[in-house]
Design an enzyme around this catalytic site. Structure first.
Site, PDB file in Angstrom:
ATOM      1  N   ARG A   1       3.665   0.119  13.018  1.00 52.28           N
ATOM      2  CA  ARG A   1       3.312  -1.219  12.520  1.00 52.28           C
ATOM      3  C   ARG A   1       3.376  -1.174  10.993  1.00 52.28           C
ATOM      4  O   ARG A   1       2.611  -0.437  10.362  1.00 52.28           O
ATOM      5  CB  ARG A   1       1.902  -1.597  12.998  1.00 52.28           C
ATOM      6  CG  ARG A   1       1.416  -2.926  12.465  1.00 52.28           C
ATOM      7  CD  ARG A   1       0.067  -3.361  13.065  1.00 52.28           C
ATOM      8  NE  ARG A   1      -0.299  -4.651  12.522  1.00 52.28           N
ATOM      9  CZ  ARG A   1      -1.227  -4.836  11.567  1.00 52.28           C
ATOM     10  NH1 ARG A   1      -1.918  -3.827  11.095  1.00 52.28           N
ATOM     11  NH2 ARG A   1      -1.448  -6.047  11.094  1.00 52.28           N
TER      12      ARG A   1
ATOM     13  N   ASN B   1      -8.047  -6.242  14.366  1.00 54.68           N
ATOM     14  CA  ASN B   1      -8.263  -5.102  13.478  1.00 54.68           C
ATOM     15  C   ASN B   1      -9.761  -4.873  13.434  1.00 54.68           C
ATOM     16  O   ASN B   1     -10.510  -5.781  13.060  1.00 54.68           O
ATOM     17  CB  ASN B   1      -7.770  -5.408  12.055  1.00 54.68           C
ATOM     18  CG  ASN B   1      -6.261  -5.389  11.940  1.00 54.68           C
ATOM     19  OD1 ASN B   1      -5.556  -5.114  12.925  1.00 54.68           O
ATOM     20  ND2 ASN B   1      -5.751  -5.675  10.757  1.00 54.68           N
TER      21      ASN B   1
ATOM     22  N   TYR C   1     -13.069  -2.126  12.621  1.00 51.19           N
ATOM     23  CA  TYR C   1     -13.524  -0.895  11.989  1.00 51.19           C
ATOM     24  C   TYR C   1     -15.012  -0.618  12.196  1.00 51.19           C
ATOM     25  O   TYR C   1     -15.406   0.508  12.403  1.00 51.19           O
ATOM     26  CB  TYR C   1     -13.249  -0.942  10.480  1.00 51.19           C
ATOM     27  CG  TYR C   1     -11.782  -0.867  10.111  1.00 51.19           C
ATOM     28  CD1 TYR C   1     -11.197   0.340   9.743  1.00 51.19           C
ATOM     29  CD2 TYR C   1     -10.974  -2.000  10.118  1.00 51.19           C
ATOM     30  CE1 TYR C   1      -9.860   0.429   9.398  1.00 51.19           C
ATOM     31  CE2 TYR C   1      -9.628  -1.928   9.781  1.00 51.19           C
ATOM     32  CZ  TYR C   1      -9.072  -0.705   9.418  1.00 51.19           C
ATOM     33  OH  TYR C   1      -7.755  -0.626   9.087  1.00 51.19           O
TER      34      TYR C   1
ATOM     35  N   ASP D   1       2.552   0.612  -8.142  1.00 55.86           N
ATOM     36  CA  ASP D   1       3.906   0.696  -8.708  1.00 55.86           C
ATOM     37  C   ASP D   1       4.764   1.731  -7.961  1.00 55.86           C
ATOM     38  O   ASP D   1       5.952   1.500  -7.719  1.00 55.86           O
ATOM     39  CB  ASP D   1       3.863   1.093 -10.187  1.00 55.86           C
ATOM     40  CG  ASP D   1       3.350  -0.042 -11.082  1.00 55.86           C
ATOM     41  OD1 ASP D   1       3.014  -1.115 -10.538  1.00 55.86           O
ATOM     42  OD2 ASP D   1       3.283   0.158 -12.304  1.00 55.86           O
TER      43      ASP D   1
ATOM     44  N   HIS E   1       1.343  -9.185   4.670  1.00 58.08           N
ATOM     45  CA  HIS E   1       0.109  -8.392   4.565  1.00 58.08           C
ATOM     46  C   HIS E   1      -0.338  -8.417   3.101  1.00 58.08           C
ATOM     47  O   HIS E   1      -0.296  -7.412   2.400  1.00 58.08           O
ATOM     48  CB  HIS E   1       0.353  -6.965   5.074  1.00 58.08           C
ATOM     49  CG  HIS E   1      -0.886  -6.130   5.298  1.00 58.08           C
ATOM     50  ND1 HIS E   1      -1.114  -5.433   6.470  1.00 58.08           N
ATOM     51  CD2 HIS E   1      -1.971  -5.872   4.514  1.00 58.08           C
ATOM     52  CE1 HIS E   1      -2.273  -4.773   6.381  1.00 58.08           C
ATOM     53  NE2 HIS E   1      -2.804  -5.029   5.195  1.00 58.08           N
TER      54      HIS E   1
ATOM     55  N   ASN F   1      -1.376 -10.737   8.531  1.00 58.40           N
ATOM     56  CA  ASN F   1      -2.408  -9.737   8.748  1.00 58.40           C
ATOM     57  C   ASN F   1      -3.720 -10.220   8.137  1.00 58.40           C
ATOM     58  O   ASN F   1      -3.777 -10.556   6.951  1.00 58.40           O
ATOM     59  CB  ASN F   1      -2.035  -8.412   8.077  1.00 58.40           C
ATOM     60  CG  ASN F   1      -3.152  -7.384   8.209  1.00 58.40           C
ATOM     61  OD1 ASN F   1      -3.398  -6.872   9.302  1.00 58.40           O
ATOM     62  ND2 ASN F   1      -3.862  -7.098   7.119  1.00 58.40           N
ATOM     63  N   GLU F   2      -4.769 -10.265   8.937  1.00 57.77           N
ATOM     64  CA  GLU F   2      -6.124 -10.549   8.462  1.00 57.77           C
ATOM     65  C   GLU F   2      -6.212 -11.755   7.524  1.00 57.77           C
ATOM     66  O   GLU F   2      -6.570 -11.612   6.351  1.00 57.77           O
ATOM     67  CB  GLU F   2      -6.734  -9.314   7.790  1.00 57.77           C
ATOM     68  CG  GLU F   2      -6.858  -8.122   8.729  1.00 57.77           C
ATOM     69  CD  GLU F   2      -7.640  -6.954   8.111  1.00 57.77           C
ATOM     70  OE1 GLU F   2      -8.048  -7.055   6.946  1.00 57.77           O
ATOM     71  OE2 GLU F   2      -7.823  -5.948   8.809  1.00 57.77           O
TER      72      GLU F   2
ATOM     73  N   GLN G   1       0.803  -1.221   0.000  1.00 56.88           N
ATOM     74  CA  GLN G   1       0.000   0.000   0.000  1.00 56.88           C
ATOM     75  C   GLN G   1       0.839   1.277   0.000  1.00 56.88           C
ATOM     76  O   GLN G   1       0.337   2.330  -0.386  1.00 56.88           O
ATOM     77  CB  GLN G   1      -0.955  -0.006   1.193  1.00 56.88           C
ATOM     78  CG  GLN G   1      -1.966  -1.151   1.115  1.00 56.88           C
ATOM     79  CD  GLN G   1      -2.925  -1.185   2.282  1.00 56.88           C
ATOM     80  OE1 GLN G   1      -2.646  -1.802   3.298  1.00 56.88           O
ATOM     81  NE2 GLN G   1      -4.069  -0.538   2.156  1.00 56.88           N
TER      82      GLN G   1
ATOM     83  N   GLU H   1      -5.418  -2.350  14.230  1.00 58.92           N
ATOM     84  CA  GLU H   1      -5.892  -1.407  13.216  1.00 58.92           C
ATOM     85  C   GLU H   1      -7.255  -0.882  13.621  1.00 58.92           C
ATOM     86  O   GLU H   1      -8.103  -1.645  14.096  1.00 58.92           O
ATOM     87  CB  GLU H   1      -6.049  -2.040  11.820  1.00 58.92           C
ATOM     88  CG  GLU H   1      -4.791  -2.169  11.028  1.00 58.92           C
ATOM     89  CD  GLU H   1      -5.016  -2.807   9.656  1.00 58.92           C
ATOM     90  OE1 GLU H   1      -6.078  -2.583   9.050  1.00 58.92           O
ATOM     91  OE2 GLU H   1      -4.118  -3.531   9.209  1.00 58.92           O
TER      92      GLU H   1
ATOM     93  N   HIS I   1      -1.434  -5.162 -13.058  1.00 61.08           N
ATOM     94  CA  HIS I   1      -0.867  -5.013 -14.394  1.00 61.08           C
ATOM     95  C   HIS I   1      -1.646  -5.783 -15.456  1.00 61.08           C
ATOM     96  O   HIS I   1      -1.695  -5.368 -16.606  1.00 61.08           O
ATOM     97  CB  HIS I   1       0.605  -5.457 -14.404  1.00 61.08           C
ATOM     98  CG  HIS I   1       1.487  -4.572 -13.570  1.00 61.08           C
ATOM     99  ND1 HIS I   1       2.674  -4.999 -13.016  1.00 61.08           N
ATOM    100  CD2 HIS I   1       1.335  -3.274 -13.187  1.00 61.08           C
ATOM    101  CE1 HIS I   1       3.214  -3.999 -12.325  1.00 61.08           C
ATOM    102  NE2 HIS I   1       2.425  -2.948 -12.415  1.00 61.08           N
TER     103      HIS I   1
HETATM  104  C1  GBH Z   1      -7.827  -3.462   6.697  1.00 64.37           C
HETATM  105  O1  GBH Z   1      -8.822  -4.420   6.451  1.00 64.37           O
HETATM  106  C2  GBH Z   1      -6.535  -3.832   5.997  1.00 64.37           C
HETATM  107  O2  GBH Z   1      -5.659  -4.540   6.861  1.00 64.37           O
HETATM  108  C3  GBH Z   1      -5.820  -2.645   5.408  1.00 64.37           C
HETATM  109  O3  GBH Z   1      -4.824  -3.077   4.535  1.00 64.37           O
HETATM  110  C4  GBH Z   1      -6.812  -1.726   4.746  1.00 64.37           C
HETATM  111  O4  GBH Z   1      -6.206  -0.656   4.082  1.00 64.37           O
HETATM  112  C5  GBH Z   1      -7.745  -1.223   5.808  1.00 64.37           C
HETATM  113  O5  GBH Z   1      -8.420  -2.275   6.398  1.00 64.37           O
HETATM  114  C6  GBH Z   1      -8.827  -0.271   5.297  1.00 64.37           C
HETATM  115  O6  GBH Z   1      -9.682  -0.956   4.419  1.00 64.37           O
HETATM  116  O7  GBH Z   1     -15.474  -3.903  -0.249  1.00 64.37           O
HETATM  117  O8  GBH Z   1     -17.437  -4.992   0.567  1.00 64.37           O
HETATM  118  O9  GBH Z   1     -15.652  -6.294  -0.377  1.00 64.37           O
HETATM  119  C7  GBH Z   1     -10.054  -4.166   7.095  1.00 64.37           C
HETATM  120  C8  GBH Z   1     -11.079  -5.232   6.832  1.00 64.37           C
HETATM  121  C9  GBH Z   1     -12.295  -6.371   5.183  1.00 64.37           C
HETATM  122  C10 GBH Z   1     -12.289  -4.036   5.123  1.00 64.37           C
HETATM  123  C11 GBH Z   1     -12.735  -6.424   3.732  1.00 64.37           C
HETATM  124  C12 GBH Z   1     -12.747  -4.062   3.678  1.00 64.37           C
HETATM  125  C13 GBH Z   1     -13.906  -5.291   1.989  1.00 64.37           C
HETATM  126  C14 GBH Z   1     -15.395  -5.245   1.962  1.00 64.37           C
HETATM  127  N1  GBH Z   1     -11.517  -5.202   5.460  1.00 64.37           N
HETATM  128  N2  GBH Z   1     -13.507  -5.254   3.411  1.00 64.37           N
HETATM  129  S1  GBH Z   1     -16.023  -5.105   0.347  1.00 64.37           S
END
Ligand code: GBH
Length: 494
Positions: free
Chosen positions: A99, A330, A332, A74, A145, A189-190, A41, A399, A61
């Site tokens: 992290r 993690n 959200y 890239d 990751h 990660n995840e 990322q 996270e 790509h």
């Molecule tokens: C994290 O995942 C990641 O570790 C990190 O890399 C990422 O940038 C960050 O969250 C913010 O997204 O679009 O409906 O298919 C968090 C858990 C699970 C969130 C999958 C996004 C996709 C849902 N993620 N989800 S969908």
């Protein structure tokens, strides 16, 4: 006025108060604050200094419509060249730790066990870790990751059990080369996203849609690979390096839609199918009982000779059990979970194995990410669930963060951190949950996977139109710096 309306108004007043009142109490002395990124990322330099191709390079790509605007990583934030600047930003924030993740194909271009190690890749991470150390910032290193070397995908990726050996080789190389200056390691990660999004919904690289099939094989190998890396560390490195190894899993918080037994069970089942899938394994040695029962039973009904959920042998269970030195989450967002009628038993899918309906409250604030509603109390409930379910362990929030579409005056992000952190603090002080670390996502705007550069999670904005990729602090960066310095979320602390 009808009773229902009265109740609704009263409830919204309560919810509103709950959502806006941040506690003025302070975080305990031992509590640490950090911030996170991940290699693909932010790093860029996708083919420099011997780095091999990974599955995100390959996907971007070869299938440019997969990512919004045909974007790719890239160059991303160009952190490969600008890591000293990144460390300066971390220092301005005052975080205790950073992290970040290692790019497997930068270190082992082909990924294969026994294949050549790229010294330039090792050197990059040594320099980054050195720079962090010189500035008093602790590295918290994620080994994987999501950016799998493309060659390993050509061998089948995670559903191929050989992946365990390739990962073990990689883990040993990084412990050997970087372990003297790293105390906290994360293997994966995840894993839910690697296996479910990568092999079931197909919304992440490698983009397969093999619901209820390949994703279970993926998880099986991944869990064994994690356990192997843990044991390698334990036996070969821990005696000198004295560090800690864990795995970072994620889940949405599933709030029961009602207090009926059926809805409570539905919510618990969803948590087990998301978080427990991985963490019950590393804690207790096996998949959650509810997954085993349901998937075994449905596989049988569907005429499979063996369950679609692979089995660990007794030896493997012993080997996997307890392979974690900390519990990480993690987190959200939140959804409501509700019981539903059993779907057609012939349907082979993760969703019908799970069989839970979910919905949200439309009044919850919408971020720039479709999946992410702002629900601060969900984090407190989740932390309590983790503590209760896994026997009161030390917990790291690895996270937590929110997206918008850009801009430096990110008041909504400030509110998000204030309210979510307030719930973390209440979990610690009022509920007795042993949370010791909190990690914001993310240091800067970066490549948000399939959403490219459209959804922004950073405390620093990055100008992706400028080849120098200049970084500019947002208002949330000053807010977080102030929280870290005062260990408190509001201006008037207790
Ligand atoms: C994290 O995942 C990641 O570790 C990190 O890399 C990422 O940038 C960050 O969250 C913010 O997204 O679009 O409906 O298919 C968090 C858990 C699970 C969130 C999958 C996004 C996709 C849902 N993620 N989800 S969908």
């Amino acid at each position: 006025m009808s009773n229902n309306l009265l109740v609704t108004i009263l409830l919204s007043v309560l919810v509103y108060r709950e959502a806006t009142a941040a506690t003025n109490r302070t975080f305990p002395d031992y509590f640490k604050f950090g911030i996170a990124t991940a290699s693909y990322q932010v790093e860029g330099a996708w083919n420099e200094d011997g780095k091999g191709e990974n599955i995100w390079d390959h996907l971007c790509h070869t299938n440019p419509t997969f990512v919004d605007n045909g974007d790719n990583g890239d160059i991303a934030c160009d952190s490969y060249h600008k890591y000293k600047e990144d460390v300066a930003l971390l220092k301005d924030l005052g975080v205790d730790y950073y992290r970040f993740s290692l790019s497997w194909s930068r270190i082992i271009p082909l990924g294969l066990a026994g294949s050549p190690v790229n010294q330039a890749g090792i050197d990059y991470y040594k320099s980054l870790i050195q720079e962090l150390g010189d500035n008093g910032i602790e590295p918290m290193v994620t080994i994987f990751h999501w950016d799998l070397p493309e060659t390993l995908q050509e061998f089948g990726g995670f559903p191929n059990p050989e992946l365990e050996e390739h990962f073990a080789y990689y883990a040993r190389v990084v412990f050997e080369n970087l372990g003297d200056s790293v105390t906290y390691w994360t293997t994966f990660n995840e894993p839910l996203q690697t296996c479910h999004q990568g092999y079931s919904t197909g919304t992440m690289a490698p983009g397969y849609k093999s619901s209820g099939l390949a994703e279970y094989k993926c998880a099986h190998t991944l869990i064994k690979a994690h356990a192997k890396a843990y044991h390698i560390y334990d036996e070969e490195f821990r005696p000198q390096q004295q560090g800690y190894v864990g795995i970072v899993a994620d889940t949405t918080w599933f709030e029961p839609a009602s207090d009926s037994d059926a809805d409570q069970e539905a919510a618990e089942r969803a948590l087990q199918f998301n978080y427990g899938w991985y963490i019950n394994a590393v804690v207790n040695g096996n998949y959650p009982a509810v997954m085993i029962e349901r998937i075994d039973e449905r596989s049988k009904q569907q005429g499979f000779e063996t369950s679609r959920l692979p089995k660990f042998t007794e030896e493997e269970i012993e080997y996997i059990k307890g392979t974690h030195d900390y519990l990480a989450i993690n987190a959200y967002t939140t959804v409501y979970a509700q019981a539903k009628e059993e779907t057609d038993p012939t349907v082979v899918s993760y969703e019908s194995d799970l069989n839970v309906d979910t919905f949200i409250d439309e009044s919850w604030e919408q971020s720039a990410s479709s999946w992410l509603r702002v629900v601060p109390w969900g984090l407190r409930n989740l932390l309590n669930w983790l503590s209760k379910t896994y026997n009161h362990p030390e917990i790291f929030v690895t996270e937590n963060g929110v997206s918008d579409l850009g801009g430096l005056d990110d008041d909504r992000r400030i509110n998000f951190y204030q309210e979510y952190l307030s719930n973390v603090l209440e979990a610690i002080l009022d509920d007795g949950v042993n949370v010791t670390r909190y990690t914001a996502w993310s240091l800067m705007d970066n490549f948000e996977w399939a959403r490219g550069y459209t959804e922004k999670f950073g405390m620093y904005s990055v100008n992706f139109d400028n080849p120098g990729r200049p970084r500019t602090p947002k208002a949330s960066a000053s807010y977080y710096a102030q929280v870290i310095a005062s260990r408190c979320l509001v201006d008037t602390c207790e």
